[in-house]
Design a protein around this motif. Structure first.
Motif, mmCIF file in Angstrom:
data_model
loop_
_atom_site.group_PDB
_atom_site.id
_atom_site.type_symbol
_atom_site.label_atom_id
_atom_site.label_comp_id
_atom_site.label_asym_id
_atom_site.label_seq_id
_atom_site.Cartn_x
_atom_site.Cartn_y
_atom_site.Cartn_z
ATOM 1 N N LEU A 58 4.836 -13.099 -1.637
ATOM 2 C CA LEU A 58 5.372 -12.143 -2.601
ATOM 3 C C LEU A 58 4.802 -10.763 -2.277
ATOM 4 N N VAL A 59 5.653 -9.742 -2.332
ATOM 5 C CA VAL A 59 5.185 -8.367 -2.129
ATOM 6 C C VAL A 59 5.100 -7.697 -3.497
ATOM 7 N N VAL A 60 3.928 -7.209 -3.847
ATOM 8 C CA VAL A 60 3.739 -6.509 -5.129
ATOM 9 C C VAL A 60 3.099 -5.158 -4.842
ATOM 10 N N GLY A 61 3.774 -4.094 -5.273
ATOM 11 C CA GLY A 61 3.251 -2.749 -5.065
ATOM 12 C C GLY A 61 2.715 -2.142 -6.337
ATOM 13 N N ARG A 62 3.570 -1.401 -7.049
ATOM 14 C CA ARG A 62 3.120 -0.601 -8.182
ATOM 15 C C ARG A 62 2.326 -1.334 -9.265
ATOM 16 N N PRO A 63 2.686 -2.585 -9.613
ATOM 17 C CA PRO A 63 1.874 -3.238 -10.666
ATOM 18 C C PRO A 63 0.400 -3.331 -10.291
ATOM 19 N N ILE A 64 0.092 -3.326 -8.984
ATOM 20 C CA ILE A 64 -1.321 -3.349 -8.551
ATOM 21 C C ILE A 64 -1.813 -1.936 -8.255
ATOM 22 N N LEU A 99 3.467 -4.675 8.667
ATOM 23 C CA LEU A 99 4.000 -3.332 8.915
ATOM 24 C C LEU A 99 5.494 -3.357 8.599
ATOM 25 N N ASP A 100 5.844 -2.684 7.512
ATOM 26 C CA ASP A 100 7.235 -2.682 7.042
ATOM 27 C C ASP A 100 7.920 -1.446 7.615
ATOM 28 N N LEU A 101 8.168 -1.476 8.925
ATOM 29 C CA LEU A 101 8.698 -0.293 9.620
ATOM 30 C C LEU A 101 10.193 -0.409 9.878
ATOM 31 N N LYS A 102 10.778 -1.557 9.590
ATOM 32 C CA LYS A 102 12.239 -1.781 9.687
ATOM 33 C C LYS A 102 12.809 -1.140 10.956
ATOM 34 N N LEU A 103 12.379 -1.649 12.105
ATOM 35 C CA LEU A 103 12.803 -1.069 13.381
ATOM 36 C C LEU A 103 14.272 -1.364 13.675
ATOM 37 N N LEU A 157 20.052 -4.287 3.266
ATOM 38 C CA LEU A 157 19.162 -3.628 2.307
ATOM 39 C C LEU A 157 19.646 -3.908 0.890
ATOM 40 N N THR A 158 18.729 -4.225 -0.008
ATOM 41 C CA THR A 158 19.150 -4.616 -1.357
ATOM 42 C C THR A 158 19.755 -3.451 -2.131
ATOM 43 N N SER A 159 19.583 -2.227 -1.630
ATOM 44 C CA SER A 159 20.210 -1.088 -2.305
ATOM 45 C C SER A 159 21.703 -0.977 -1.953
ATOM 46 N N TYR A 186 -2.001 -6.857 3.233
ATOM 47 C CA TYR A 186 -1.487 -5.549 2.782
ATOM 48 C C TYR A 186 -0.247 -5.157 3.561
ATOM 49 N N LYS A 187 0.686 -4.534 2.844
ATOM 50 C CA LYS A 187 1.914 -4.031 3.485
ATOM 51 C C LYS A 187 1.837 -2.515 3.609
ATOM 52 N N ILE A 188 2.101 -2.037 4.819
ATOM 53 C CA ILE A 188 2.140 -0.591 5.073
ATOM 54 C C ILE A 188 3.569 -0.246 5.480
ATOM 55 N N ASP A 225 11.852 0.860 -10.698
ATOM 56 C CA ASP A 225 13.255 0.961 -10.290
ATOM 57 C C ASP A 225 13.812 -0.359 -9.764
ATOM 58 N N GLN A 226 13.056 -1.450 -9.887
ATOM 59 C CA GLN A 226 13.545 -2.741 -9.405
ATOM 60 C C GLN A 226 14.555 -3.297 -10.405
ATOM 61 N N LYS A 227 15.682 -3.815 -9.894
ATOM 62 C CA LYS A 227 16.744 -4.268 -10.803
ATOM 63 C C LYS A 227 16.658 -5.757 -11.102
ATOM 64 N N THR A 255 9.412 -11.991 -0.439
ATOM 65 C CA THR A 255 10.231 -11.357 -1.475
ATOM 66 C C THR A 255 9.496 -10.257 -2.246
ATOM 67 N N PRO A 256 10.075 -9.052 -2.277
ATOM 68 C CA PRO A 256 9.624 -8.007 -3.205
ATOM 69 C C PRO A 256 10.345 -8.175 -4.542
ATOM 70 N N GLY A 257 10.192 -7.189 -5.426
ATOM 71 C CA GLY A 257 10.861 -7.266 -6.732
ATOM 72 C C GLY A 257 10.127 -8.208 -7.670
ATOM 73 N N ILE A 258 8.802 -8.261 -7.531
ATOM 74 C CA ILE A 258 7.981 -9.178 -8.340
ATOM 75 C C ILE A 258 7.269 -8.368 -9.427
ATOM 76 N N ARG A 259 7.325 -8.862 -10.646
ATOM 77 C CA ARG A 259 6.620 -8.191 -11.740
ATOM 78 C C ARG A 259 5.892 -9.220 -12.597
ATOM 79 N N PRO A 260 4.551 -9.084 -12.702
ATOM 80 C CA PRO A 260 3.829 -9.945 -13.644
ATOM 81 C C PRO A 260 4.358 -9.704 -15.051
ATOM 82 N N LEU A 300 0.859 -1.204 0.000
ATOM 83 C CA LEU A 300 0.000 0.000 0.000
ATOM 84 C C LEU A 300 0.887 1.243 0.000
ATOM 85 N N ASP A 301 1.633 1.413 -1.091
ATOM 86 C CA ASP A 301 2.559 2.548 -1.185
ATOM 87 C C ASP A 301 1.826 3.735 -1.786
ATOM 88 N N VAL A 302 0.977 4.346 -0.970
ATOM 89 C CA VAL A 302 0.186 5.524 -1.368
ATOM 90 C C VAL A 302 0.343 6.573 -0.263
HETATM 91 O O1 C5P Z 1 6.169 -1.240 -6.303
HETATM 92 P P1 C5P Z 1 6.993 -2.440 -5.949
HETATM 93 O O2 C5P Z 1 6.318 -3.761 -6.303
HETATM 94 O O3 C5P Z 1 8.400 -2.347 -6.480
HETATM 95 O O4 C5P Z 1 7.067 -2.386 -4.354
HETATM 96 C C1 C5P Z 1 7.841 -3.268 -3.615
HETATM 97 C C2 C5P Z 1 7.687 -2.956 -2.157
HETATM 98 O O5 C5P Z 1 8.620 -3.751 -1.453
HETATM 99 C C3 C5P Z 1 7.964 -1.512 -1.779
HETATM 100 O O6 C5P Z 1 7.105 -1.189 -0.683
HETATM 101 C C4 C5P Z 1 9.408 -1.522 -1.342
HETATM 102 O O7 C5P Z 1 9.688 -0.553 -0.367
HETATM 103 C C5 C5P Z 1 9.528 -2.918 -0.746
HETATM 104 N N1 C5P Z 1 10.885 -3.449 -0.767
HETATM 105 C C6 C5P Z 1 11.615 -3.625 -1.926
HETATM 106 N N2 C5P Z 1 12.885 -4.111 -1.884
HETATM 107 C C7 C5P Z 1 13.417 -4.447 -0.725
HETATM 108 C C8 C5P Z 1 12.700 -4.298 0.452
HETATM 109 C C9 C5P Z 1 11.426 -3.780 0.396
HETATM 110 O O8 C5P Z 1 11.130 -3.328 -3.003
HETATM 111 N N3 C5P Z 1 14.620 -4.954 -0.713
#
Ligand code: C5P
Length: 239
Positions: A211-217, A67-71, A122-124, A40-42, A193-195, A181-186, A18-20
């Motif tokens: 699977l965590v999916v944000g923007r595609p949804i 809750l993705d608050l990364k404490l 962090l994957t970045s 849902y992920k907040i 910006d996912q690599k 796992t995030p970084g999922i694209r149908p 829920l990245d809004v």
């Molecule tokens: O829009 P998208 O599907 O790329 O969103 C992925 C979600 O997963 C975002 O909320 C992003 O912050 C999170 N996330 C990520 N990569 C990580 C950890 C979290 O994309 N390594």
């Protein structure tokens, strides 16, 4: 952990990010997805804009919340913060995978249904970013492996990692921890910006439980239809 109870409903394997920017937008999105979405992920964006109250609202409607608050703080502060999150009724909460922090989080969730997920590195972050942050030279993948092992030993419930890392992480943590796992694209949607993206089916086959999916949804013209398609793809990969 009893990951099976969280996964009994196949829809629970998809966590919608829920990245809004506002609760009003989040409420409209959850309503438009309806019963197609259950989890849902907040994160920071909505969490710091009324998202914690909103989490309670949708938990009251029977949804699950991550809750993705990364404490990360001193142990006492993490423990008490996690205790408060547990009272909200959230299902998953992320913490950074530092041993003090993980230990405190596991203590803080005691007696609740909250599951703690560890973010290893962090994957970045590249190897060079770790050096810049003051670490002795260490390949990021070694630090991921070390912290995944510590998470397992300290009683953490799951790990957040990119799908291509899932098999290695699974070999370290064993079958019982959840891998998210995030970084999922149908197929056919933008990588944004996912690599290192994989499709929902590949994510499941690589060993992810959720699977965590944000923007595609979130950015879709018809979020419910995209949600349904992803759940179908997950179901096909599981069977
Ligand atoms: O829009 P998208 O599907 O790329 O969103 C992925 C979600 O997963 C975002 O909320 C992003 O912050 C999170 N996330 C990520 N990569 C990580 C950890 C979290 O994309 N390594």
């Amino acid at each position: 952990m009893d990951s099976s109870s969280i996964q009994r409903d196949i829809r629970d394997r998809l966590i919608i990010g829920l990245d809004v920017p506002s609760v009003d937008e989040a409420r409209a999105l959850v309503a438009s997805i309806g019963d197609a979405g259950t989890f849902y992920k907040i994160g920071y964006q909505l969490g710091y804009a009324g998202g914690l109250e909103f989490a309670k609202e949708i938990i009251g409607q029977g949804k699950k919340v991550f809750l993705d608050l990364k404490l990360h703080d001193i142990g006492n502060t993490v423990e008490e913060g996690v205790r408060s999150v547990a009272r909200l009724g959230a299902t998953f909460l992320t913490v950074h995978a530092y041993p003090q922090t993980m230990r405190a989080a596991v203590t803080g969730k005691a007696g609740s249904d909250l599951k703690i997920l560890a973010v290893t590195v962090l994957t970045s972050y590249s190897d060079q970013d770790l050096v810049e942050a003051g670490y002795a030279p260490v390949p990021t993948e070694e630090l991921v492996a070390r912290r995944a092992g510590q998470a397992r030993d300290l009683g953490v419930d799951g790990i957040v990692c990119a799908a291509p890392e899932a098999a290695r992480v699974r070999s370290i943590v064993g079958p019982d921890l959840a891998i998210v796992t995030p970084g999922i694209r149908p197929t056919g949607s933008s990588a944004d910006d996912q690599k290192r993206i994989v499709t929902p089916g590949e994510g499941i086959r690589l060993g992810a439980n959720h699977l965590v999916v944000g923007r595609p949804i979130v950015k879709a013209a018809d979020p419910r239809a995209v949600t349904e398609r992803i759940v179908q793809e997950i179901a096909a990969a599981v069977s």
